[in-house]
Design a protein around this motif. Sequence first.
Motif, PDB file in Angstrom:
ATOM      1  N   THR A 202       0.904  -1.233   0.090  1.00  0.00           N
ATOM      2  CA  THR A 202       0.017   0.000  -0.132  1.00  0.00           C
ATOM      3  C   THR A 202       0.838   1.303   0.087  1.00  0.00           C
ATOM      4  N   ASP A 206      -4.297   5.043   0.334  1.00  0.00           N
ATOM      5  CA  ASP A 206      -4.902   3.551  -0.338  1.00  0.00           C
ATOM      6  C   ASP A 206      -5.954   3.229   0.887  1.00  0.00           C
ATOM      7  N   ARG A 207      -7.072   2.553   0.209  1.00  0.00           N
ATOM      8  CA  ARG A 207      -8.012   2.307   0.932  1.00  0.00           C
ATOM      9  C   ARG A 207      -7.790   0.630   1.534  1.00  0.00           C
ATOM     10  N   VAL A 208      -8.023   0.188   2.686  1.00  0.00           N
ATOM     11  CA  VAL A 208      -8.011  -1.122   3.249  1.00  0.00           C
ATOM     12  C   VAL A 208      -9.386  -1.382   3.754  1.00  0.00           C
ATOM     13  N   LEU A 248     -16.212  -3.623  -2.029  1.00  0.00           N
ATOM     14  CA  LEU A 248     -15.288  -4.211  -2.893  1.00  0.00           C
ATOM     15  C   LEU A 248     -15.424  -3.587  -4.277  1.00  0.00           C
ATOM     16  N   GLN A 252     -12.921  -0.511  -4.392  1.00  0.00           N
ATOM     17  CA  GLN A 252     -11.778  -1.098  -5.052  1.00  0.00           C
ATOM     18  C   GLN A 252     -10.680  -0.833  -4.173  1.00  0.00           C
ATOM     19  N   PRO A 253     -10.545  -1.280  -2.897  1.00  0.00           N
ATOM     20  CA  PRO A 253      -9.502  -1.305  -1.899  1.00  0.00           C
ATOM     21  C   PRO A 253      -8.350  -1.992  -2.366  1.00  0.00           C
ATOM     22  N   ARG A 254      -7.119  -1.404  -1.799  1.00  0.00           N
ATOM     23  CA  ARG A 254      -5.913  -2.157  -2.238  1.00  0.00           C
ATOM     24  C   ARG A 254      -5.781  -3.580  -1.417  1.00  0.00           C
ATOM     25  N   LEU A 255      -6.011  -3.581  -0.119  1.00  0.00           N
ATOM     26  CA  LEU A 255      -6.138  -4.635   0.489  1.00  0.00           C
ATOM     27  C   LEU A 255      -7.535  -5.007   1.329  1.00  0.00           C
ATOM     28  N   ALA A 256      -7.861  -6.171   1.621  1.00  0.00           N
ATOM     29  CA  ALA A 256      -8.954  -6.456   2.366  1.00  0.00           C
ATOM     30  C   ALA A 256      -8.471  -7.307   3.561  1.00  0.00           C
ATOM     31  N   ALA A 282     -13.048 -10.284  -4.454  1.00  0.00           N
ATOM     32  CA  ALA A 282     -11.941  -9.476  -4.142  1.00  0.00           C
ATOM     33  C   ALA A 282     -10.959  -9.628  -5.287  1.00  0.00           C
ATOM     34  N   THR A 287      -8.565  -6.498  -5.363  1.00  0.00           N
ATOM     35  CA  THR A 287      -7.980  -6.341  -4.077  1.00  0.00           C
ATOM     36  C   THR A 287      -7.188  -7.655  -3.629  1.00  0.00           C
TER      37      THR A 287
END
Length: 493
Positions: A202, A206-208, A248, A252-256, A282, A287
Amino acid sequence: MATSLTALALSRLLGPWNSGTGAAYRELADVVRLLILDGRIPLDTALPSERSLCTALGVSRTTVTGAYSSLRDQGFLSSGQGSRGRTRIPQLTPFGPALFGPQPSGAGSPAAPGLSAPGGLIDLAYSALPASGEVVHRAFASALTELPALLPGFGYDALGLPPLRQAIADRYSAAGVPTQPEQIMVTSGAQHALTIIIRTLTDRQDRVLVEHPSYPHALDAVRAARCRPVPVPFTDSGWDLPAVESALAQQQPRLAYMVPDFHNPTGMIMPDAQRRRLARAAAAAGTVLVADETLRDLNLDGVATTPLAGFSSSVVSIGSLSKSHWGGLRTGWIRASESMIQRFAAARTTLDLGGPVMEQLAAAHLVRAWEEPLPALLSRLRGNRSVLLSLLAEHLPTWATTQPAGGLSVWCRLPGPISTALTVLAPDFGIRLAAGPRFGIGGAFERNLRLPFTLPPDKLETAVLALRAAQDKLDAAPQLRRSLTRAPAVAIA
């Protein structure tokens, strides 16, 4: 892009909100406010327009307009364009900014583990176990005899000792997820593993995506990396997969970051059908799915599931010996594709140059003999769980609980938003708590409290009686409850 809530989705969350005991707009506002505080409606979510909500609920425009106005006046709804304000928490709550900014000085940084509980208190902020005695001792004794063979080397290895990596890979393969040692990196615990993953994958802002509630130290790691947590709320029955899929797709987060195996703090376990849907969603969003499996082996009811990595080769898994064997071992790992492991190893050099050799030698013995301490441990935990639930039902009947299928704690639903007040008052009654909002974002979960069942039955009885006495004091003095609103953050495991 922030999330939004449709009128039909909000109507489903509201349930039978109109009891007829007060003004309709006030009842509507109260229920929406509680949904925000409980984390059922994530922060920074656009509520439906007044017109569409009127249609969905079958009420007048005046009712919805009045409810939204009340929520804005109370600080739970932003003054967005038109009627589509976004959910928030009032700025004057004791848990800092409503959205994703830094915590105010002195209000948000947890104390170092082990340093904040005065002697004599029963510590319910920690959900952890003592060492599995002879098993850990024997592993270190064996490691001591093996250490001389490694002394001629430099002792640095960012990936971890080969025997330990092989032992961990073999465990994944035995669980139905074929794994090579090249897919394993040994870390100094699960928190260290998550920090490496976030730093590698990330950038700032960035979105998580995170579950809501979630493990507090995971939320801390996301914030420390200056990423934006995207909270997706639980339902009473567990993961809201449509909401996860929607988040999601929209964000569109970078991580979950997910805890599918005996989720901390609720103790719920994700069925395989939901794991398959989650992995598919994901992948479609691009993601990276991070599965925290630290509690996976604390399977008290014998529920059979497949590790999340069994549904997608791109899943990054985190494991640890801290919950199953002993937190003092500080040995964890990452399982991922070989190319991803190489990226993690390169990024790790900014944090450290590898883990302690002696601990890894001992950990290899423990992983190879993983099952040895589990039967006695699980039996003891089942007994403690039963004792705690019985004590809560007897002495705190207004607290709602659900028996967790595994893990180390019970997630309690309190009769009112008193979690912080109880936490502040608890030391006067000989106990230490972690307030519900510590498990959420923006002050949610004031109506919740996590209670571990890791202590022996006599300690659990003393703790529950102390909780009852603390609640009685709050019930007898409502003004005291209002004054106990600034709780210092506490260390949590």
